[in-house]
Design an enzyme around this catalytic site. Sequence first.
Site, PDB file in Angstrom:
ATOM      1  CD  GLU A 204      -2.572   1.622   0.116  1.00 43.85           C
ATOM      2  OE1 GLU A 204      -2.475   2.783  -0.346  1.00 43.85           O
ATOM      3  OE2 GLU A 204      -3.286   0.742  -0.395  1.00 43.85           O
TER       4      GLU A 204
ATOM      5  CB  VAL B 282     -10.656   5.618  -2.415  1.00 49.08           C
ATOM      6  CG1 VAL B 282     -11.799   6.623  -2.582  1.00 49.08           C
ATOM      7  CG2 VAL B 282      -9.429   6.101  -3.179  1.00 49.08           C
TER       8      VAL B 282
ATOM      9  CB  THR C 278      -4.101   0.096  -8.020  1.00 49.53           C
ATOM     10  OG1 THR C 278      -4.489  -0.307  -9.340  1.00 49.53           O
ATOM     11  CG2 THR C 278      -2.833  -0.642  -7.644  1.00 49.53           C
TER      12      THR C 278
ATOM     13  N   GLY D 169     -22.080  13.140  -6.341  1.00 41.70           N
ATOM     14  CA  GLY D 169     -22.518  14.528  -6.326  1.00 41.70           C
ATOM     15  C   GLY D 169     -23.836  14.718  -5.607  1.00 41.70           C
TER      16      GLY D 169
ATOM     17  CG  HIS E 120     -46.390  -5.412  12.775  1.00 44.11           C
ATOM     18  ND1 HIS E 120     -46.634  -4.640  11.662  1.00 44.11           N
ATOM     19  CD2 HIS E 120     -47.196  -4.944  13.761  1.00 44.11           C
ATOM     20  CE1 HIS E 120     -47.562  -3.743  11.965  1.00 44.11           C
ATOM     21  NE2 HIS E 120     -47.928  -3.907  13.233  1.00 44.11           N
TER      22      HIS E 120
END
Length: 468
Positions: free
Chosen positions: A39, A46, A148, A189, A447
């Site tokens: 790493e 991410v 990656t 977004g 329920h």
Amino acid sequence: MVVGDFAVELDTVVIGAGPGGYVAAIRAAQMGQKVAIIEREYIGGVCLNVGCIPSKALISAGHRYHEAKHSEIFGVTTENVKLDFTKTQQWKDEKVVKTLTSGIRMLLKKNKVEIIEGEAFFVDENTLRVMTEESAQTYSFNNAIVATGSRPIEIGGFKFGKRVIDSTGGLNLTEVPKKLVIVGGGVIGAELGSAYANLGSEVTILEGSPQILPTFEKDMVKFVEKDFKSKGITVVTKAMAKEAVDNGNSVTVKYEANGKEEAIEADYVMVTVGRRPNTDDLGLEIAGVEMTERGLVKVDNQGRTNVKSIWAIGDIVAGAALAHKASYEAKIAAEAISGKAVAVDYVAMPAVAFTDPELATVGMTEKEAKEAGLDVKASKFPLGGNGRAISLDKKEGFVRLVTTKEDNVIVGAQVAGVNASDIIAELGLAVESGMNAEDVALTIHSHPSLAEVTMDAAELALGLPIHM
């Protein structure tokens, strides 16, 4: 371990420690392989550090703040509600992200996976070098799994900087913008736009498609559009972003819509128009690995490339850039290396937007099923008929089942509404297992619960609805 000019021998090496890489490493270790993971930046990738997890933390904080200000319907009236955004960010980073990433390190250690820090570069099909600022070490391997991931796309006229930011920058702002422009109305977004609107920002979203969240069906997206309107979010569709001009303390975004040139000033503009696979600067071509024009790695249904010792998973192979897709492919590749007869099957791959309300889909839509030659029907049960949804004052939305007409097999499902991200799991299991509507209808659901909506939708598909 011998270092220097001598190659250190590895059995299985995984490049990248995100939700694809660390899962591949752990599963490979569980299968008896001696595993090392490389790493270059941060464990968890991410997703855990600057993506899925911190974004959901900000979304949660936004919900708490918004609900604290708007709970009059429950008889709850609050005054002088304040937001300490520095504390919000500290909670996100220290209590959420750090907790999870340290947990991943612990899991890797527990499974005896060696962590190698640095940047990997293939020398040939069985050799790579790992470089840091101080040193370089050569390793030989029997199998390598490349995981990656991807990075945000930078578009022309919007060079990333202080006022022009990507999603990572959007998650790490030190202030809640008074005005925020978002270029790209897809999942990222829309999610972050909703979060910042809940936190008090005046948000404008510029989307090139005819609707925001273009990968979801229109009747689902309309609930999000309605919510956006209620929160003052401006959505401009069929818009083409032209340029961002940094004014120092603000940014001016120029765009074209309806044949007219427009401009809007904001504190920040966040660009979320897609992601690019991290396959450059890895030496894959040197190792002989075949790639597409977009930089994706070509793989078979086990994740193996044309080079038998090199495998690839996640965002760098074809398909949606989803963390759970990467984790799924990771297990397949790791088990295939161990000789198991496994292969990927994306029939029940869910997709979720953590907007208000949440949207989720799995399997085929009605349109996709018909295009595939299936004779199907769609059965849509509204959340307004669910007691738990009503008690939460979250009546907007529905659960839809796509079933075959002949035997009511569930081939797809869509959920719009509160906790859609959780409700979709049962329906994913139904699609994966080839269940029919009767299987779900005969399953006793607690329920009152939101999960009952799936039972009601199944009964509707059978022509025997109780609550509709």
